[in-house]
Design a protein around this motif. Structure first.
Motif, mmCIF file in Angstrom:
data_model
loop_
_atom_site.group_PDB
_atom_site.id
_atom_site.type_symbol
_atom_site.label_atom_id
_atom_site.label_comp_id
_atom_site.label_asym_id
_atom_site.label_seq_id
_atom_site.Cartn_x
_atom_site.Cartn_y
_atom_site.Cartn_z
ATOM 1 N N LEU A 169 -8.079 -1.984 -3.602
ATOM 2 C CA LEU A 169 -7.247 -0.840 -3.206
ATOM 3 C C LEU A 169 -7.524 0.356 -4.121
ATOM 4 O O LEU A 169 -7.735 1.486 -3.653
ATOM 5 C CB LEU A 169 -5.782 -1.258 -3.317
ATOM 6 C CG LEU A 169 -4.747 -0.483 -2.523
ATOM 7 C CD1 LEU A 169 -5.055 -0.537 -1.046
ATOM 8 C CD2 LEU A 169 -3.357 -1.065 -2.783
ATOM 9 N N LEU A 170 -7.523 0.085 -5.423
ATOM 10 C CA LEU A 170 -7.775 1.173 -6.383
ATOM 11 C C LEU A 170 -9.190 1.725 -6.206
ATOM 12 O O LEU A 170 -9.413 2.941 -6.207
ATOM 13 C CB LEU A 170 -7.583 0.659 -7.812
ATOM 14 C CG LEU A 170 -6.135 0.397 -8.231
ATOM 15 C CD1 LEU A 170 -6.088 -0.333 -9.574
ATOM 16 C CD2 LEU A 170 -5.358 1.704 -8.335
ATOM 17 N N ARG A 178 0.080 7.990 -5.300
ATOM 18 C CA ARG A 178 -0.334 6.691 -4.783
ATOM 19 C C ARG A 178 -0.833 5.789 -5.915
ATOM 20 O O ARG A 178 -0.510 4.601 -5.960
ATOM 21 C CB ARG A 178 -1.442 6.873 -3.731
ATOM 22 C CG ARG A 178 -0.876 6.817 -2.309
ATOM 23 C CD ARG A 178 -1.992 6.893 -1.292
ATOM 24 N NE ARG A 178 -2.474 8.265 -1.179
ATOM 25 C CZ ARG A 178 -3.625 8.600 -0.585
ATOM 26 N NH1 ARG A 178 -4.398 7.663 -0.090
ATOM 27 N NH2 ARG A 178 -3.973 9.860 -0.505
ATOM 28 N N LEU A 179 -1.599 6.393 -6.808
ATOM 29 C CA LEU A 179 -2.094 5.606 -7.941
ATOM 30 C C LEU A 179 -0.938 5.124 -8.809
ATOM 31 O O LEU A 179 -0.899 3.962 -9.246
ATOM 32 C CB LEU A 179 -3.071 6.450 -8.774
ATOM 33 C CG LEU A 179 -4.397 6.796 -8.087
ATOM 34 C CD1 LEU A 179 -5.176 7.806 -8.932
ATOM 35 C CD2 LEU A 179 -5.224 5.540 -7.855
ATOM 36 N N VAL A 239 0.870 -1.180 0.000
ATOM 37 C CA VAL A 239 0.000 0.000 0.000
ATOM 38 C C VAL A 239 0.904 1.226 0.000
ATOM 39 O O VAL A 239 1.653 1.443 0.951
ATOM 40 C CB VAL A 239 -0.906 0.032 1.242
ATOM 41 C CG1 VAL A 239 -1.773 1.284 1.235
ATOM 42 C CG2 VAL A 239 -1.769 -1.217 1.293
ATOM 43 N N VAL A 286 -8.054 7.587 2.706
ATOM 44 C CA VAL A 286 -8.866 6.367 2.658
ATOM 45 C C VAL A 286 -8.950 5.807 4.066
ATOM 46 O O VAL A 286 -7.921 5.379 4.618
ATOM 47 C CB VAL A 286 -8.251 5.333 1.698
ATOM 48 C CG1 VAL A 286 -9.111 4.069 1.673
ATOM 49 C CG2 VAL A 286 -8.112 5.917 0.310
ATOM 50 N N THR A 293 -2.493 11.773 -3.959
ATOM 51 C CA THR A 293 -3.308 10.669 -4.485
ATOM 52 C C THR A 293 -2.748 10.177 -5.812
ATOM 53 O O THR A 293 -2.687 8.972 -6.067
ATOM 54 C CB THR A 293 -4.755 11.153 -4.685
ATOM 55 O OG1 THR A 293 -5.193 11.755 -3.474
ATOM 56 C CG2 THR A 293 -5.672 10.006 -5.036
ATOM 57 N N ARG A 310 -13.092 7.663 -3.167
ATOM 58 C CA ARG A 310 -12.979 8.849 -2.310
ATOM 59 C C ARG A 310 -12.659 10.102 -3.113
ATOM 60 O O ARG A 310 -12.557 11.190 -2.554
ATOM 61 C CB ARG A 310 -11.873 8.646 -1.251
ATOM 62 C CG ARG A 310 -12.159 7.545 -0.253
ATOM 63 C CD ARG A 310 -13.344 7.927 0.621
ATOM 64 N NE ARG A 310 -13.648 6.977 1.674
ATOM 65 C CZ ARG A 310 -14.238 5.797 1.503
ATOM 66 N NH1 ARG A 310 -14.534 5.374 0.295
ATOM 67 N NH2 ARG A 310 -14.520 5.019 2.534
ATOM 68 N N MET A 311 -12.426 9.918 -4.409
ATOM 69 C CA MET A 311 -12.093 11.081 -5.251
ATOM 70 C C MET A 311 -13.355 11.593 -5.917
ATOM 71 O O MET A 311 -13.957 10.877 -6.732
ATOM 72 C CB MET A 311 -11.068 10.669 -6.321
ATOM 73 C CG MET A 311 -9.729 10.246 -5.745
ATOM 74 S SD MET A 311 -8.775 9.167 -6.860
ATOM 75 C CE MET A 311 -8.665 10.150 -8.311
ATOM 76 N N ILE A 367 -9.514 4.002 -3.247
ATOM 77 C CA ILE A 367 -8.954 5.348 -3.457
ATOM 78 C C ILE A 367 -9.860 6.155 -4.378
ATOM 79 O O ILE A 367 -10.218 7.294 -4.068
ATOM 80 C CB ILE A 367 -7.529 5.244 -4.048
ATOM 81 C CG1 ILE A 367 -6.580 4.590 -3.037
ATOM 82 C CG2 ILE A 367 -7.014 6.632 -4.445
ATOM 83 C CD1 ILE A 367 -5.201 4.290 -3.587
ATOM 84 N N ASN A 375 -5.395 14.953 -2.368
ATOM 85 C CA ASN A 375 -4.880 14.230 -1.201
ATOM 86 C C ASN A 375 -6.020 13.533 -0.459
ATOM 87 O O ASN A 375 -6.307 13.855 0.686
ATOM 88 C CB ASN A 375 -4.160 15.188 -0.247
ATOM 89 C CG ASN A 375 -3.004 15.893 -0.915
ATOM 90 O OD1 ASN A 375 -2.116 15.247 -1.439
ATOM 91 N ND2 ASN A 375 -3.036 17.208 -0.915
#
Lengths: 253, 635
Positions: free
Chosen positions: A102-103, A61-62, A52, A88, A58, A109-110, A106, A85
């Protein structure tokens, strides 16, 4: 005489079988190969997520997830948006999450963003922007071809193709120019061929990422790029994308 | 009594110098002889002392003598090295025989030895009567007496002569291990060379293994030529400008503190332990004029110093390294609506150089523009694509940059020739290298970039078009397509044959070519506007775009013809066929066979099949399967 005819027919059938059978079996094989690639992506997304990324941004992270799990990805990113930012919460991810979990955690939340899988590539984009006609990614390129070139050459050709589509008069006579690249970059090491007809820039970027086999692409926009009557930036600067390597080195084929 | 006291005093003094086991009295039948060897150190020197002394009872007829040697090394384990030797004689019991050694370059913890052979010199008168009258001894001052064993004898014993006998009494030795002086201050445990401190008494007393020697290696740098990159401003897009570099010192033993300093105003320092970030402020005046010092200090006070000379590098130019590709681009269509184009491609590796002519071996943001001179006979636009900063991934880590130059133009197709001049301007690390614009010339048959060492004969547009080019001209204008190989061969042959029969026949064939295009069903099935039709005629018959007045005139004629009962299509074709400009162009044609042009379909099939297409031979080479050494597989 009749026997001779029978023999001739028999020989013809044997020859026809020898010639046709490989062709009959070749087509399904090709199909299998295609669906195999799609299946490969699905398998990667179904993997248990043992990594992770801890980046604050963000987008980073992706990218981190795409690089770690080697997932072909296309990201359409709006700079300065609420998605910069996202946090999660721990409860938003299953106890033993898959990469897809996981994707999804994220992206969910966008605000405005959506995760889809198209052309064998994971797309993360705000649909409202992605479908706009003035989004250059929706521009259709009549003909695009890469002949045994690396990704830098392909990028240059695509930029040129976009410009030629938008300003055909300028290129009626021809073109003299060029482009440069880091000779040590991983993208300079692998050559490939690619051809498309009447595909959008987005589809071509997907195709190049897959043909290269070691790239994800990001197109970054400003919200003002789509604001009416605003000409704060040159047109070509609104047509920016970049490829990022999934691996920093590439094995010799 | 006094003599006994003196003797006791002398004994006591000698006792101080010689430990009992090392100084031995060997022989003195009438008294005592003393021999001594002694070695000692005083700060940075070692000393040796050899002595033989006699006490009073030895009598005046004896003198002491000593042979001393001073040596370095351990007798038990090695061949010792003789540093000095000496022999002296004393006088009776008044003056001892003494030899003193000193050595100013002793080695720490080395053995230093003094060894002595002690003698007594015995004087006597040798008389011929010795065989029967006994010995008669004299001391050096002439006080003689009998030995007491022979007959009483006084005065002269007849013929005699002085004799002296040196009798070896014995030997002594003394060894020390040299302890180098202790430079420690109060509380210091180890010397600067790593030795334990002894004086003054350190607190606490050192325990364990003595530490290693202190050293510092300065410094590991990012680049071999010790460069510091100088950037100009902050890049707003893409890779950030490089304006600093890190260097690293390595001190031993670990645990010390690194103190960095410089007297140069060309840089600023940001230390972080053994790592130093150096930020450029001004460019260097000469190579290595920025000196950075590092002092590595341990908590016990020991330290080592190092320094490094570096250069602040400002990007200044690009130096040619190599050409990695140089070849023709075969005829192709970039888009299906565009004319066929052909041209040339060249790939050059460049190296970023600084203002002092040194390579800059950093990864830095780089961009360039390609500026074409207008007008040019390749009909290419002013701006080439170049590389925008936002698109650039920067130079390689070694400061190298590969640039692809390419020209493609419809004028290059079918053996045509054209050329375009221009210049390339780089921006590296925020500096626009306007002093190093690379002039270039791109032609259908080659590309030359300033500094690449290549030679290119500038092309001139042909005064006469070749017959094959007229075929191309008609097909491209009419069909936006290239004549197939068969079409090209057929029409070129017809034109060449016509030319062989005279200008009239050539003109007839050229007009037939025009009819073949514009009267064809293929052309007439394409919906063209009036304006497009006129423009097509200009391009096909005259080989140029229409001028505005001529275009407007013929468009209006074309539109009015139906009202006049005239076939506008035929009217305009005849007008262009009979124009002086077209006739002159046809008369100027040079009869020549068509050049080899590869079949684009074949070429595409080659690429699709994974082959390598050679445009010079129109040949497709398929790589052998699974051969790891085949170039196709080995990138």
């Amino acid at each position: 005489m009749r026997n001779n005819k029978k023999v001739a027919v028999f020989i013809f059938l044997i020859v026809a079988a020898v010639v046709c059978l490989p062709l009959i079996f070749a087509a399904p094989q090709k199909q299998t190969s295609k669906s195999g690639k799609q299946g490969d992506l699905e398998a990667r997304l179904a993997r248990k997520a043992d990594f992770v990324p801890s980046d604050k941004s963000t987008l980073d992270r992706l990218i981190g997830i795409a690089k770690h799990y080697e997932i072909s990805m296309g990201i359409e990113w709006i700079g300065g948006a609420d998605a910069e930012n996202v946090v999660v919460p721990a409860g938003a991810v299953p106890a033993t999450p898959t990469v897809r979990d996981l994707l999804t955690a994220i992206v969910s939340r966008m605000p405005d963003y959506q995760l889809t899988i198209q052309n064998g590539v994971v797309h993360i984009a705000p649909p409202v922007i992605a479908v706009r006609n003035d989004n250059f990614l929706n521009l259709v390129i009549e003909d695009f071809e890469v002949k045994n070139d690396n990704l830098f050459g392909a990028e240059h050709d695509l930029r040129l193709a976009i410009d030629m589509t938008l300003n055909p008069k300028e290129y009626e006579g021809g073109y003299a120019g060029g482009y440069g690249n880091d000779p040590d970059h991983v993208f300079a090491k692998r050559r490939f061929s690619y051809k498309s007809d009447d595909l959008t820039v987005r589809q071509i970027l997907d195709g190049l990422a897959k043909a290269n086999g070691n790239a994800l692409w990001i197109a970054e926009f400003d919200r003002e790029d789509f604001a009416p009557q605003v000409k704060s930036k040159p047109e070509e600067s609104k047509r920016q994308w970049r490829f990022i390597p999934l691996r920093d080195s590439v094995a010799t084929r | 009594m006094n003599k006994k006291l003196l003797c006791a005093f002398a004994l006591a003094v000698l006792w101080l110098f010689a430990s009992p086991q090392r100084a031995q009295a060997q022989y003195c039948s009438y008294g005592v002889a003393y021999g001594a060897s002694w070695t000692w150190q005083d700060n940075n020197a070692v000393y040796g002392y050899s002595a033989t002394a006699l006490d009073y009872c030895a009598g005046l007829y004896y003198d002491p003598a000593v042979y001393g040697r001073f040596s370095e090394g351990n007798f038990a384990t090695e061949n010792v090295r003789l540093l000095a030797e000496g022999y002296t004689e004393g006088y009776a019991d008044w003056i001892p025989a003494e030899v003193l050694f000193s050595y100013g370059s002793p080695i720490g913890f080395q053995y230093y030895n003094t060894d002595s052979i002690h003698y007594v010199l015995e004087y006597y008168q040798y008389y011929a009567c010795f065989s029967y009258c006994g010995y008669y001894w004299y001391d050096p001052w002439g006080f003689g007496f009998t030995s007491g064993e022979g007959p009483n004898f006084s005065g002269s014993g007849g013929v005699s002569y002085w004799a002296v006998q040196r009798r070896r009494l014995g030997s002594t030795y003394h060894t020390i291990i040299y302890q180098p002086p202790d430079p420690c201050s109060q509380g210091q445990q180890f010397t600067s060379t790593g030795l334990p401190c002894t004086e003054p008494t350190p607190t606490p007393t050192p325990t364990g293994t003595p530490s290693q020697t202190v050293s510092v290696t300065c410094c590991a740098t990012e680049t071999q030529n010790r460069g510091i990159p100088m950037g100009n401003g902050t890049a707003q897009v893409g890779l950030p400008n490089r304006n600093s570099t890190d260097i690293t010192a390595t001190g031993s033993p670990a645990g010390g503190e690194y103190i960095w300093s410089t007297s140069s105003d060309k840089i600023s320092l940001s230390p972080s332990g053994n790592k130093l970030t150096i930020t450029a402020q001004k460019k260097s005046d000469q190579v290595g004029d920025v000196v950075i010092n590092v002092s590595y200090k341990l908590s016990d006070g020991r330290h080592a110093d190092g320094q490094i000379a570096m250069t602040v590098q400002q990007p200044n130019s690009f130096k040619y390294v190599a050409t990695t590709f140089n070849g023709a681009l075969s005829a192709t269509r970039r888009t299906r609506r565009q004319r066929l184009v052909a041209g040339w491609k060249k790939t050059i590796d460049w190296q970023v150089m600084d203002h002092l002519g040194q390579p800059m071996q950093f990864r830095m943001p780089v961009a360039d523009t390609m500026n074409n001179k207008l007008p040019n006979d390749c009909f290419v636009p002013r701006m080439g694509e170049g590389t925008r900063l936002a698109e650039s991934h920067g130079t390689g880590n070694g400061g190298q940059w590969t640039h692809v130059y390419e020209l493609w133009s419809s004028a290059c197709v079918n053996g045509g020739i054209c050329g375009v001049n221009g210049y390339q301007r780089y921006t590296v690390n925020g500096f626009e290298l306007s002093n190093d614009d690379k002039d270039f010339r791109m032609q259908c048959d080659g590309i030359q970039v300033e500094g690449d060492g290549s030679a290119l004969t500038p092309s001139t547009p042909p005064a006469r078009k070749k017959t094959a080019m007229l075929v191309d001209q008609f097909y491209v204008a009419g069909f936006s397509d290239w004549a197939s190989d068969d079409e090209l061969l057929t029409w070129t042959s017809r034109l060449n044959n016509g030319a062989a029969q005279g200008q009239a026949q050539l003109l007839t064939e050229a007009r037939a070519l025009g009819r073949a295009v514009f009267d064809s069903a293929e052309y007439n099935n394409v919906s063209r506007s009036d304006e497009d039709f006129v423009a097509d005629l200009y391009n096909a018959y005259l080989g140029r775009d229409p001028d505005q007045s001529g275009w407007s005139f013929w468009v209006s004629v074309y539109r009015n013809d139906p009202a006049q009962g005239v076939n506008g299509h035929e009217h305009l074709l005849q007008a262009f066929e009979q124009s002086t400009e077209f006739i002159d162009l046809v008369y100027s044609l040079e009869a020549a066979p068509p050049p080899v042009v590869c079949d684009p379909v074949e070429e595409q099939a080659c690429w699709n099949g994974g082959g390598l297409w050679d445009p010079s031979t129109c040949f497709c080479e398929y790589p052998p399967p699974y051969d790891p050494c085949y170039p196709y597989y080995c990138y």
